[in-house]
Design an enzyme around this catalytic site. Sequence first.
Site, short mmCIF file in Angstrom:
data_model
loop_
_atom_site.label_atom_id
_atom_site.label_comp_id
_atom_site.label_asym_id
_atom_site.label_seq_id
_atom_site.Cartn_x
_atom_site.Cartn_y
_atom_site.Cartn_z
N ASP A 384 1.61 7.30 -28.18
CA ASP A 384 0.35 7.30 -28.90
C ASP A 384 0.32 8.84 -29.60
O ASP A 384 0.36 9.77 -28.71
CB ASP A 384 -0.86 7.15 -28.22
CG ASP A 384 -1.92 6.88 -29.07
OD1 ASP A 384 -2.08 6.16 -29.76
OD2 ASP A 384 -2.98 7.72 -28.52
N GLU A 413 4.32 6.98 -32.52
CA GLU A 413 3.18 6.53 -33.47
C GLU A 413 2.65 7.67 -34.16
O GLU A 413 1.52 8.41 -33.56
CB GLU A 413 2.15 5.89 -32.61
CG GLU A 413 1.03 5.28 -33.49
CD GLU A 413 -0.29 5.97 -33.39
OE1 GLU A 413 -1.26 5.50 -33.90
OE2 GLU A 413 -0.34 6.73 -32.61
N TYR A 523 -12.27 -2.35 -28.94
CA TYR A 523 -13.54 -1.78 -28.18
C TYR A 523 -14.13 -3.19 -27.70
O TYR A 523 -15.03 -2.96 -26.87
CB TYR A 523 -14.43 -1.26 -29.08
CG TYR A 523 -13.97 -0.02 -29.90
CD1 TYR A 523 -13.91 1.15 -29.16
CD2 TYR A 523 -13.57 0.08 -30.85
CE1 TYR A 523 -13.16 2.41 -29.71
CE2 TYR A 523 -13.04 1.14 -31.63
CZ TYR A 523 -12.99 2.42 -31.07
OH TYR A 523 -12.48 3.50 -31.49
#
Length: 681
Positions: A384, A413, A523
């Site tokens: 990430d 990424e 979320y």
Amino acid sequence: MTGRFPIEDVSPVVSCGRYPARAVVGELVPVSATAYREGHDALGCNVVWLGPDGRARPFTRMRPGEPGRDRWHATITPDAVGEWIFTVEAFSDPYLTWHNAVTKKIAAGQSAEDLTNDLAEGVRVLTAAADLVPAAQRARIEQAVAALADSTLPLPQRSAPALTLADLLWAHPVRELVTTGEEYRIWVDRERALYSAWYEFFPRSEGAILATTETPARSGTFATATERLPGVTAMGFDVLYLPPIHPIGRVNRKGPNNSLTAGPEDVGSPWAIGAAEGGHDAIHPDLGTPQDFRDFVAAAAEHGLEVAMDLALQCAPDHPWVTEHPEWFTTRADGSIAYAENPPKKYQDIYPLNFDNDPDGIRTEILRVVRHWVGEGVKIFRVDNPHTKPVDFWHWLIWEVKRTDPDVLFLAEAFTRPAMMHGLAKVGFTQSYTYFTWRTSPTEMREYCAELVAAADYMRPNFWPNTPDILHESLQHGGPPMFKIRAVLAALLSPSWGMYAGFELFEHVARPGAEEYLDNEKYELRPRDWAQAQAQGRSLAPFIATLNRVRRENPALHRLRNLVFHDIDNPALLCWSKHDPVTGNTVLVVCSFDSHTVQWGNTTLDMPALGLDWHDRFTVYDELTGAGYDWGQRNAVRLDPYLQPAHVFTLRRPATTVPATAAGPRGGTASATKDDARWTS
């Protein structure tokens, strides 16, 4: 370099040899160099290459390229994972010098007496060659020497046996004045480093139950996520990527749609890593135990899926590292720890790491974490935001890991500046996310793919039409045909591609004013009824399965360097091919970028790129419809976004008679799908 002849501009070489070039086992790796010499004598070049075991591989002779350019080319095929060493050598080729001179003199009418010295030189060269050729061919050399030395024979008979040895002495040359170039490295990965099909889902959503007035919400687990594995396998994917599976911070936890206030049942973002239950080496208790994770990895392997894990080097405010190693974070003027920001975006639930205060300590801990998960059976990491960490750290970490586990792969990424993306690839990342999502016209896509092919010595692209963070406006407004179009482009332009769950259900509703999904799964729990969607014809899964089947069955699609674009006279269409010279396999694709209107076009194909001669006829079979057509260099195509937005052809040669189709030779025969009528906001 040591020796007589200049050897320059060797390829593949990355950053002047600072980093190894990249390849995979079985890949045809092009090697080239510029080499030249004084005068008119013949020059030869070859590649010397050593495997990771230190053993020399077969002698590889290089062939000259365009006349007058002094550029030499060869192809090598590594057969093992690890670091390979290659060197280009240049040498004087006395046989080829002799062959060229004698051929020209005989053609000019010179006699045996005129060629006395040449014939004697031929004897010298072939005598030296006798020890270099295979034993089974030695008699040919001896006969040629005897003929050259026999003055009773007419000149054509004296010279002919020696002149016919060109192929043999090309493969086994007499080499004089050998010049050895610099050594260069190629790191060779396993096949999946270049060719892979990724699928991303959140384990906590698989089998999850949303809250009702009577019952609380319940997270999915590794056990319930296992039930989704057959569906992923049926679509033909081979890598299953999981967002972070660690405990999620409670401090500053985000609510639905990135809201600042979280309710008691809000699950938070998996990228806000760490809580009282542990950090990067722990598993979220809602998902299960470490043994449950091992069982999930094993179950995935039984379904032909390799699990890829998210490596997100950031922490929630209540991550154990925050109290144990506060020096690993940035302290603001008021004494608080700085949370992550990408103005105007704020990530109050995430603390970024600071690699400058205790670089040795933080490096040691991250290496420990990675090796922990390697020990749990994870050999692929999707990293990430690597562009927010020091590049030299990645260079150190990746090669430390590969030193003990050379089959571990890392996907970057990094949707960021080109220099950083290319730099991360150079220092060791196995694959890279790309700008594919934002290339929405044929011209843009063609230019961008040409850039990627030019960087194939070190950068391997992975094309994703969507991610949990990215829902491009083309998918928001393009309808089901655009989902097919983007899938075709991603799956067949790049040897590696991936998609995030929900793409096959045409999920397309964005949060107002954002390039993100409404009710983002980052979320909140988002269970989906996969079976009902497919039963009602609202799933793209069968189409995705077809694309991945075509990829598996056609080795030409497993490579990047062989991507060739062909001219087509409609700017709304893109035409490309991939050809595998080893198997002869060829795939030719014509794809529309228009998801609303029928488009016609006329191709002008680069026939040699297809492994054909310019005037050949050949048969193309459409893998999407089963129709077959007789084609040549110029062909007309018709693409209807609601019937068939792309042709995916495999080639056969020579052309044979094929059954006529209802659409005739200019169009596909696919039928419209129900999902086209079910596009709702």
